[in-house]
Design a protein around this motif. Structure first.
Motif, PDB file in Angstrom:
ATOM      1  N   UNK A   6      -0.847 -11.545 -71.689  1.00  0.00           N
ATOM      2  CA  UNK A   6       0.259 -11.877 -70.784  1.00  0.00           C
ATOM      3  C   UNK A   6      -0.239 -12.111 -69.362  1.00  0.00           C
ATOM      4  N   UNK A   7      -1.000 -11.168 -68.810  1.00  0.00           N
ATOM      5  CA  UNK A   7      -1.439 -11.299 -67.425  1.00  0.00           C
ATOM      6  C   UNK A   7      -2.390 -12.478 -67.249  1.00  0.00           C
ATOM      7  N   UNK A   8      -3.371 -12.576 -68.140  1.00  0.00           N
ATOM      8  CA  UNK A   8      -4.364 -13.649 -68.008  1.00  0.00           C
ATOM      9  C   UNK A   8      -3.710 -15.023 -68.062  1.00  0.00           C
ATOM     10  N   UNK A   9      -2.735 -15.186 -68.945  1.00  0.00           N
ATOM     11  CA  UNK A   9      -2.075 -16.495 -69.049  1.00  0.00           C
ATOM     12  C   UNK A   9      -1.136 -16.743 -67.871  1.00  0.00           C
ATOM     13  N   UNK A  10      -0.430 -15.699 -67.412  1.00  0.00           N
ATOM     14  CA  UNK A  10       0.495 -15.869 -66.282  1.00  0.00           C
ATOM     15  C   UNK A  10      -0.234 -16.156 -64.979  1.00  0.00           C
ATOM     16  N   UNK A  11      -1.470 -15.662 -64.869  1.00  0.00           N
ATOM     17  CA  UNK A  11      -2.265 -15.873 -63.657  1.00  0.00           C
ATOM     18  C   UNK A  11      -3.355 -16.932 -63.870  1.00  0.00           C
ATOM     19  N   UNK A  12      -3.212 -17.735 -64.909  1.00  0.00           N
ATOM     20  CA  UNK A  12      -4.139 -18.834 -65.165  1.00  0.00           C
ATOM     21  C   UNK A  12      -4.137 -19.769 -63.948  1.00  0.00           C
ATOM     22  N   UNK A  13      -5.299 -20.015 -63.326  1.00  0.00           N
ATOM     23  CA  UNK A  13      -5.334 -20.873 -62.137  1.00  0.00           C
ATOM     24  C   UNK A  13      -4.740 -22.261 -62.361  1.00  0.00           C
ATOM     25  N   UNK A  14      -4.684 -22.709 -63.608  1.00  0.00           N
ATOM     26  CA  UNK A  14      -4.107 -24.030 -63.886  1.00  0.00           C
ATOM     27  C   UNK A  14      -2.633 -24.101 -63.517  1.00  0.00           C
ATOM     28  N   UNK A  15      -1.937 -22.942 -63.587  1.00  0.00           N
ATOM     29  CA  UNK A  15      -0.502 -22.944 -63.285  1.00  0.00           C
ATOM     30  C   UNK A  15      -0.144 -21.953 -62.181  1.00  0.00           C
ATOM     31  N   UNK A  16      -1.125 -21.227 -61.668  1.00  0.00           N
ATOM     32  CA  UNK A  16      -0.862 -20.189 -60.664  1.00  0.00           C
ATOM     33  C   UNK A  16      -1.964 -20.204 -59.604  1.00  0.00           C
ATOM     34  N   UNK A  17      -1.724 -20.938 -58.519  1.00  0.00           N
ATOM     35  CA  UNK A  17      -2.727 -21.021 -57.457  1.00  0.00           C
ATOM     36  C   UNK A  17      -2.815 -19.717 -56.671  1.00  0.00           C
ATOM     37  N   UNK A  18      -1.662 -19.085 -56.428  1.00  0.00           N
ATOM     38  CA  UNK A  18      -1.613 -17.841 -55.662  1.00  0.00           C
ATOM     39  C   UNK A  18      -1.656 -16.666 -56.634  1.00  0.00           C
ATOM     40  N   UNK A  19      -2.777 -15.952 -56.687  1.00  0.00           N
ATOM     41  CA  UNK A  19      -2.971 -14.884 -57.664  1.00  0.00           C
ATOM     42  C   UNK A  19      -2.345 -13.561 -57.244  1.00  0.00           C
ATOM     43  N   UNK A  20      -1.910 -13.446 -56.001  1.00  0.00           N
ATOM     44  CA  UNK A  20      -1.398 -12.177 -55.487  1.00  0.00           C
ATOM     45  C   UNK A  20      -0.016 -11.865 -56.053  1.00  0.00           C
TER      46      UNK A  20
END
Length: 394
Positions: free
Chosen positions: A309-323
């Protein structure tokens, strides 16, 4: 599969949010683990959840971690463990009983529970948050759903929390505890159904379930009890854990707490950001029902994949801001799974967690740790074992 990174998901020290997982995601969209493949990127997680060549994989969890007894039997027979027509039959009965209109009708009761607990928090400036708020809130929310007195919450909440121990990577060491809890909750479900049959309850979730099951003559009493118990388990464990995980995110990001206190309209986004940033269920599981090839990787029939869940939700391809940021608009996460096995109780979890946040933001001006919290392993199902906090009351 040669060339894939390896993640030891069986290691209690490994975090599914940790650097090893993020490095593996940079290397490839999936990784080998002791439990099967871990899927790390957003696009492939979404693709697998929609692919009918995969079935729910969690039915195999008892064998994966080596547990036996009443919980393992319950889990395999549950709506989660069923597939195809059997799964659809149980799901079609449970979903109407948890309709959006019914759940919204419980919102005033959820608000009252949260406000009463916050009134107690206001009498002091420190507490162990899990036992002072998260567990009684989740427990009283589910007793409300079940048509039970709120004062009975410890019976439900403590046993549901014990069931949650079966879903972690250290499950075998808790086997006696969660098997006993499973038997207790089945006895409770049987008593609640009997109460409905005697005409003493015609409005609770249990009463609504009895109506739906009676309407379908193909369902057994045991299937009814099983569906009630899985609802109790999911209803308590998800909310209890998510509130503690979420508060920890605010403690680590005090500017975000200020933002929430300034704007109550951020609450729905906050619930979703909790799940992206600190999910209580760290992966959804699927199993290939035939040989499948996805983006260059062959997945043989019977192979299990874990969709992180976390790795996919914070995938840089769809999530530029990781914070952790409750003010940023994000893509849909997969914390409640998807496809045919999308979590039945997702709207209950979103609703009662939101009610808790409404009360908490009016209670804590600031919040911090008193001492280091203690956590379950950050894989499988996770959450706080203890969360000692101090706070300034509004």
């Amino acid at each position: 599969m040669g060339g894939l990174p390896y993640l030891d998901l069986a290691d209690p020290a490994l975090s599914t949010r940790g650097p090893e997982v993020l490095a593996a995601r940079d290397t490839h969209w999936c990784a080998e683990t002791p439990f099967g493949l871990a899927v790390l990127r957003y696009r492939q997680v979404g693709k697998i959840l929609r692919d009918r060549r995969f079935r729910q994989g969690s039915h195999n969890w008892p064998d994966t971690v080596g547990i036996k007894g009443s919980f393992a039997d319950f889990w395999r027979a549950s709506v989660i463990g069923r597939e195809g027509a059997e799964h659809q039959k149980l799901r079609a009965l449970a979903v109407p009983a948890l309709s959006e209109g019914y759940v919204l009708g419980l919102k005033p009761a959820f608000d009252e529970i949260a406000e009463d607990l916050c009134a107690e928090l206001r009498k002091t400036e420190r507490c162990e948050f899990q036992s002072a708020f998260c567990e009684p809130f989740a427990g009283q929310a589910i007793t409300t759903l079940l048509g039970m007195p709120r004062s009975d919450w410890p019976l439900v909440a403590h046993n549901a929390a014990d069931l949650g121990l079966a879903m972690g990577v250290e499950a075998p060491k808790y086997e006696a505890r969660f098997n006993k809890a499973c038997e207790t909750l089945f006895n409770l479900a049987n008593d609640l159904v009997a109460k409905v049959r005697r005409g003493e309850d015609d409005s609770s979730y249990v009463a609504r379930m009895v109506v739906e099951f009676d309407r379908n003559g193909d369902c057994t009493h045991e299937e009814l009890l099983n569906t009630i118990v899985i609802s109790i388990f999911g209803g308590v464990d998800t909310t209890r854990a998510l509130l503690g995980l979420g508060l920890s995110l605010f403690i680590d990001n005090p500017d975000q707490w200020k933002a929430l206190r300034a704007d109550e309209n951020l609450i729905p986004a906050t619930v979703e950001e909790f799940i992206r940033a600190r999910p209580t269920t760290t992966w959804a599981t699927r199993e290939a029902t035939e040989d499948v090839e996805i983006d260059g990787i062959s997945i043989r029939k019977g192979r299990v994949v874990h969709l992180l869940v976390h790795a996919s939700a914070r995938d840089p391809e769809i999530c530029e801001d990781q914070a952790f940021d409750i003010t940023v608009k994000r893509r849909l996460h997969f914390g409640f799974g998807g496809g045919a096995h999308h979590c039945i109780g997702h709207f209950v979890a979103r609703t009662d967690t939101a009610c808790a946040l409404v009360a908490l933001r009016k209670t804590f001006r600031t919040v911090a740790y008193v001492s280091e919290p203690k956590w379950l392993p950050d894989s499988g199902n996770t959450g706080a074992l203890s969360l000692p906090i101090r706070y300034e009351v509004v």
